[in-house]
Design a protein around this motif. Structure first.
Motif, mmCIF file in Angstrom:
data_model
loop_
_atom_site.group_PDB
_atom_site.id
_atom_site.type_symbol
_atom_site.label_atom_id
_atom_site.label_comp_id
_atom_site.label_asym_id
_atom_site.label_seq_id
_atom_site.Cartn_x
_atom_site.Cartn_y
_atom_site.Cartn_z
ATOM 1 N N SER A 78 0.817 -1.204 0.000
ATOM 2 C CA SER A 78 0.000 0.000 0.000
ATOM 3 C C SER A 78 0.852 1.256 0.000
ATOM 4 O O SER A 78 0.599 2.210 -0.731
ATOM 5 N N GLN A 79 1.918 1.241 0.801
ATOM 6 C CA GLN A 79 2.788 2.414 0.894
ATOM 7 C C GLN A 79 3.596 2.628 -0.376
ATOM 8 O O GLN A 79 3.879 3.754 -0.769
ATOM 9 N N ASP A 80 3.975 1.488 -1.025
ATOM 10 C CA ASP A 80 4.857 1.579 -2.180
ATOM 11 C C ASP A 80 4.119 1.692 -3.501
ATOM 12 O O ASP A 80 4.740 1.769 -4.544
ATOM 13 N N ALA A 81 2.781 1.677 -3.464
ATOM 14 C CA ALA A 81 2.036 1.715 -4.718
ATOM 15 C C ALA A 81 2.426 2.958 -5.512
ATOM 16 O O ALA A 81 2.335 4.074 -5.016
ATOM 17 N N PRO A 82 2.883 2.782 -6.762
ATOM 18 C CA PRO A 82 3.354 3.918 -7.533
ATOM 19 C C PRO A 82 2.202 4.810 -7.981
ATOM 20 O O PRO A 82 1.091 4.347 -8.186
ATOM 21 N N SER A 83 2.477 6.081 -8.132
ATOM 22 C CA SER A 83 1.455 7.009 -8.586
ATOM 23 C C SER A 83 1.472 7.174 -10.088
ATOM 24 O O SER A 83 0.516 7.680 -10.667
ATOM 25 N N GLY A 84 2.564 6.765 -10.733
ATOM 26 C CA GLY A 84 2.686 6.900 -12.171
ATOM 27 C C GLY A 84 2.406 5.598 -12.884
ATOM 28 O O GLY A 84 2.043 4.593 -12.279
ATOM 29 N N PRO A 85 2.621 5.562 -14.222
ATOM 30 C CA PRO A 85 2.307 4.367 -15.000
ATOM 31 C C PRO A 85 3.302 3.243 -14.808
ATOM 32 O O PRO A 85 3.006 2.091 -15.110
ATOM 33 N N ASP A 86 4.494 3.544 -14.326
ATOM 34 C CA ASP A 86 5.513 2.508 -14.167
ATOM 35 C C ASP A 86 5.242 1.723 -12.903
ATOM 36 O O ASP A 86 5.288 2.253 -11.798
ATOM 37 N N ASP A 87 4.970 0.433 -13.028
ATOM 38 C CA ASP A 87 4.579 -0.400 -11.883
ATOM 39 C C ASP A 87 5.810 -0.862 -11.117
ATOM 40 O O ASP A 87 6.119 -2.033 -11.058
ATOM 41 N N ALA A 104 4.588 -3.441 -7.254
ATOM 42 C CA ALA A 104 4.021 -2.777 -6.079
ATOM 43 C C ALA A 104 3.160 -3.727 -5.265
ATOM 44 O O ALA A 104 3.163 -3.684 -4.048
ATOM 45 N N ASN A 105 2.397 -4.604 -5.921
ATOM 46 C CA ASN A 105 1.456 -5.450 -5.201
ATOM 47 C C ASN A 105 2.109 -6.758 -4.780
ATOM 48 O O ASN A 105 1.813 -7.829 -5.304
#
Length: 331
Positions: A178-187, A202-203
């Motif tokens: 949850s904390q590391d989920a990226p905000s941009g398109p790069d997963d 991220a998941n």
């Protein structure tokens, strides 16, 4: 509504229950070490673990840290997945190597890779050393399993302290995802955090498709009736004696107090005569209430650690665990 403990019992042949009752009647009741001096004496008496055939491959790999792990590859071709095993022993005894023969057999039975983590032991290395090491091993698998083993499907499990650490590891991964989920398109998480060569999904919690938890300890705060039953055990002093009692409700120590949403399917295995029965029943209820898929396998006449005892009941329970894991690894 009629509700009795017997309604929850796993279906097992009556002769296996009778054999188990006879086994435990004839068995001298034991207890864990009550001091560091007793612990040292018990450790000194431990025989060397039997060697697995073929032997385990040893490595020290991690994401952002290092921890020794033992890796068992199945001989039946491409593995279905990878199972992360966390050994028991009260947080203060045993080693990954003592599970080599069992894990070699499990790798063949599951047609999957089995990885066992050699986490640091208390009291020399108290909390959070053990969950730190287990998290490192889990992160490594989430990052590297596809490249190293050809599969990204993961399960996790453990017995007693190992079950506690397995659940704590999943909670860490869920919260980290949850904390590391990226905000941009790069997963991927920022390279500056994990090294230029590392790109982590991220998941991470989503990689784990099941957790097989055998008779774990989920409340070390002594605030619940179940927790008070074990409050004076030395293993708690060894593991979290440096933590003030009021802080032992931290989910990383006592997962019973965690937000349990968003976890993979869980299998809870417990004996009806286990001192941790109430603890495990409470966890099963909380996991279910949080919306998770939970199965409870409750075995009559069985005490703590029963899946490691030489009874037909234990063999039945282990076969059930194996079947459950295979379903999660092959689905």
């Amino acid at each position: 509504m009629r509700f009795a403990l017997e309604d929850l019992f796993a279906e097992v042949p009556a002769e296996q229950v009778a054999e188990a009752r006879a086994f435990y009647r004839a068995r001298v009741a034991g207890r864990g070490p009550a001091s560091f001096e007793e612990l040292e004496a018990v450790r000194a008496r431990r025989s060397a673990p039997p060697a697995a055939d073929p032997p385990a491959e040893e490595m020290a790999e991690a994401a952002g840290a290092h921890v020794p792990v033992r890796v068992f590859l199945p001989s039946g071709g491409a593995p279905l997945g990878v199972h992360l095993d966390i050994h028991g022993g009260g947080f203060y005894m045993d080693t990954a190597a003592h599970g080599d023969v069992r894990n070699r057999a499990l790798a063949e039975a599951l047609n999957s890779v089995v990885v066992s983590v050699d986490y640091r032991l208390a009291p020399e290395h108290p909390w959070p050393a053990a969950p730190d090491d287990c998290e490192t091993a889990a992160l490594w698998l989430a990052e590297q399993a596809e490249d190293r083993f050809g599969t990204s499907r993961l399960t996790i499990g453990g017995s007693s302290a190992g079950a506690t650490l397995a659940l704590a590891t999943l909670l860490r991964l869920r919260d980290r995802s949850s904390q590391d989920a990226p905000s941009g398109p790069d997963d991927a998480v920022p390279a500056s955090r994990w090294g230029d060569a590392v790109s982590r999904p991220a998941n991470m919690i989503g990689r784990f498709t099941g957790a097989a938890l055998q008779f774990g300890t989920y409340d070390m705060s002594a605030l619940t009736p179940a927790g008070r039953r074990i409050a004076d055990e030395y293993f708690i002093e060894a593991y979290v004696g440096h933590v003030p009692a009021r802080d032992r409700v931290l989910p990383d120590i006592s997962p019973l107090y965690a937000d349990l949403t968003g976890l993979p399917p869980a299998l809870l295995v417990i004996g009806a005569e286990d001192v941790l029965l109430e603890d495990n029943l409470t966890l099963a209820g909380r996991l279910s209430a949080a919306g998770n898929d939970v199965e409870l396998h409750l075995y009559p006449a069985a005490s703590h650690g029963f899946t490691g005892h030489p009874t037909a009941l234990a063999a039945t329970a282990l076969a059930g665990i194996g079947s459950w894991l295979r379903e999660r690894l092959s689905a």
